[in-house]
Enzyme design. Structure first.
Site, short mmCIF file in Angstrom:
data_model
loop_
_atom_site.label_atom_id
_atom_site.label_comp_id
_atom_site.label_asym_id
_atom_site.label_seq_id
_atom_site.Cartn_x
_atom_site.Cartn_y
_atom_site.Cartn_z
N LYS A 169 -17.66 -0.27 6.17
CA LYS A 169 -18.14 -1.24 5.19
C LYS A 169 -19.65 -1.15 4.97
CE LYS A 169 -17.79 -6.10 3.91
NZ LYS A 169 -17.18 -7.42 4.24
N GLU B 291 0.81 -1.22 0.00
CA GLU B 291 0.00 0.00 0.00
C GLU B 291 0.84 1.27 0.00
OE1 GLU B 291 -0.47 -2.59 1.99
OE2 GLU B 291 -2.58 -3.20 1.98
N MET C 247 24.68 8.93 1.55
CA MET C 247 24.62 10.18 2.30
C MET C 247 24.93 9.94 3.78
SD MET C 247 24.37 13.37 1.78
CE MET C 247 23.43 13.81 0.32
N PHE D 117 -11.67 -6.81 14.22
CA PHE D 117 -10.62 -7.30 13.33
C PHE D 117 -10.28 -6.25 12.27
CE2 PHE D 117 -9.48 -9.59 9.35
CZ PHE D 117 -8.24 -10.06 9.77
N GLN D 118 -9.03 -5.92 12.16
CA GLN D 118 -8.50 -4.93 11.22
C GLN D 118 -9.11 -3.54 11.41
OE1 GLN D 118 -8.47 -6.56 7.17
NE2 GLN D 118 -6.46 -7.43 7.58
#
Length: 574
Positions: free
Chosen positions: A163, A51, A481, A113-114
């Site tokens: 949802k 993502e 760097m 959940f999630q």
């Protein structure tokens, strides 16, 4: 009136905003929306492998096009994986719409959940957030999100969608609003006339003027006005890392980039200027060095659309809050009607001094005679091979600075990099987002062997969607760097900056179905670039360029010094 589900309304609303591609990754909370995407063809979804890459793809597209990129991810880890990408866009004021799935409304707060509090987590790094509580609000929320993301100082906007707001069996009347008005959100549309006149008078009467322009010029679509004003005033111009391309790098009046790794002539001219016109730049600490020692003799004019940026780090004398293009148009109009003209004798003397500074350093570097490429030579070779016409994305580190210094950007929106946040792993997905939308243009990701591994999995996405970006990896075996700072400040103790166990890049990219080319000596570079852009024009090519691991990026400002305090090489200091 047409009846649509919440999921269908969301997709239709994106189409109404002209969205062609969504970059994302599906999951349980957004499956109703993904099903709605499947059942139409106007809005296409690009399945990334992580993502974070989706956010960078959207970001890259937005920087190249000026239009918002759209990200779609599920709840929980899907949403939190976008946080680095959102912060990257926020820091550089890039318009982006992030649609995050959320658990069912009745489960919010139950540690379902999630479930994560995406609104709370992202609040410090977005311009605004919306949570959908009624499916009928979705069209208006989308319209508002795009308006907020693109107006005033641009930035990312999150739309969190539980949802149950997208259930396919619940349908509502759909109508997309033609415009929206948001109470208490009124971005400025015009600068103060008196302040603008004062700014013009200061520039006309200046003996040692300089224009310091930033990414706001590009974001505000004001590069034509900037070029005209610069030439009318015959003033030198320097640009920030984010502003490269707003003024042609190959033009005589361009002094190149300023700041920590800015050119000697740009930093010297800034320090000795008597009037500074700052346009769409925010006096970042990478520019100013010590603010207490910043440009001691200068009267400072600052044009910015965001009032909170005015005098935030450096006190300015003439603040002008307004759209950059509008303010510059007003300045040009005033200048055209004035009898007074810039002092030709004073400007001649100023330019003579600048040319002397330019001769002293002017981007000079020592070329090896042992066959090992210097990174500067590699970037110059890339510039010649692409005729300076490519979109160049970069990751973060030495390669980023070498690209900024030695690839001469003559046009805006061609230099795409993470300036404010400094996000490694940005370059490849940003290049993908651009190439997908500009298929006839050359798109090159300049990277290092450390940065490219942070989103290397997107080579798979490139194969699936046929995205033939070019990857130009300056490989020195170190986090370059970090090593440079350790050389300069930690007596060469290279703590965890050496990249052991690097992959065989050719075999790795070939395993993903692409082309790999190794460049080990300087005489191999031209042939490799010819193959990259001609023989394999329609393939993704990874050019692995072995460069001198000992090379540092110069000039480099001395920490907490004035702008004129610089290292010009490992042994030479101003």
């Amino acid at each position: 009136m047409e009846m649509l589900s919440g999921g269908e309304m969301l997709v239709r609303s994106l189409h109404e905003e002209g969205v062609e591609y969504i970059y994302g990754y599906p999951g349980g909370s957004l499956l109703h929306v993904y099903d709605a995407i499947y059942q139409q063809s106007a809005v296409k979804h690009v399945l990334v492998r992580h993502e974070q890459a989706a956010a960078h793809m959207a970001d890259g597209y937005a920087r190249a096009s000026g239009k918002p990129g759209v990200v779609m991810v599920t709840s929980g880890p899907g949403a939190t994986n976008t946080i680095t990408g959102i912060a990257t866009a926020f820091t550089d004021s890039i318009p982006m719409i992030v649609i995050s799935g959320q658990v069912m409304s009745h489960l919010i707060g139950d540690d379902a959940f999630q479930e994560t509090d995406m609104m709370g987590i992202s609040r410090p790094i977005v311009k605004h957030s919306f949570s959908v509580t009624d499916p009928r609000d979705i069209p208006e929320i989308v319209k508002k999100a795009f308006y907020i993301a693109t107006s005033g100082r641009p930035g990312p906007v999150v739309i969190d969608v539980p949802k149950d707001m997208t259930m396919p069996n619940e349908r509502f009347e759909y109508e997309y609003p033609k415009k929206v008005k948001i109470r208490s959100y009124t971005p400025p549309t015009k600068g103060h006339a008196g302040q603008i006149r004062k700014a013009v008078e200061l520039m006309v009467n200046a003996k040692r003027p300089i224009i310091y322009s930033g990414g706001g010029v590009i974001l505000g679509g004001a590069h034509e006005q900037l070029r005209k004003l610069t030439r009318e005033l015959n003033a030198p111009i320097t640009q920030t890392l984010m502003g490269l391309g707003a003024y042609p790098a190959t033009d005589r009046q361009s002094l190149g980039m300023l700041g920590m790794h800015g050119s000697y002539e740009a930093n010297m001219a800034m320090h000795h200027a008597d009037v500074i016109l700052a346009v769409g730049a925010r006096f970042d600490d990478r520019v100013t060095n010590s603010t207490a020692k910043f440009c001691p003799d200068a009267t400072i004019v600052h044009i910015d659309i965001d009032p909170s940026s005015i005098s935030k780090t450096v006190e300015v004398d003439v603040p002008i809050v307004g759209p950059v293009d509008s303010v510059l148009n007003d300045m040009l109009d005033i200048l055209s009607k004035m009898k007074e003209r810039p002092d030709a004798d004073a400007l001649a003397s100023w330019w003579k001094q600048i040319e002397e500074w330019r001769k002293r350093h002017g981007g000079h570097y020592d070329k090896n005679d042992n066959g090992l490429l210097k990174p500067q030579e590699a970037i110059e070779g890339l510039w010649e091979a692409t005729n300076g016409q490519a979109y160049i994305t970069s990751d973060v580190g030495q390669h980023q600075m070498f690209a900024a210094q030695y690839y001469k950007f003559d046009e805006p929106n061609k230099w795409i990099n993470s300036g404010g946040l400094g996000t490694m792993g940005f370059g490849l997905p940003a290049a993908m987002g651009i190439k997908l939308n500009y298929q006839d243009d050359m798109v090159v990701c300049v990277t290092g062997e450390g940065s490219i591994q942070m989103n290397i999995q997107e080579l798979s996405t490139c194969l699936q969607y046929g995205i033939p970006v070019k990857i130009f990896c300056l490989n020195n075996g170190y986090l370059g760097m970090v090593r440079q700072w350790q050389d300069m400040n930690y007596e060469g103790r290279h703590s965890s900056s050496y990249m052991e166990s690097l992959p065989d890049w050719t075999k790795l990219v070939e395993s993903y179905g692409h082309v790999g080319i190794n460049v080990e000596t300087k005489d191999q570079l031209k042939g490799a670039l010819d193959d990259c852009f001609n023989k394999y024009k329609d393939r993704l090519v990874f050019v692995n360029v072995a460069v001198d691991p000992e090379e540092h990026v110069y000039p480099m400002q001395v920490p907490m010094g004035a702008m004129r305090d610089m290292w010009l090489s490992k042994t030479e200091r101003t």
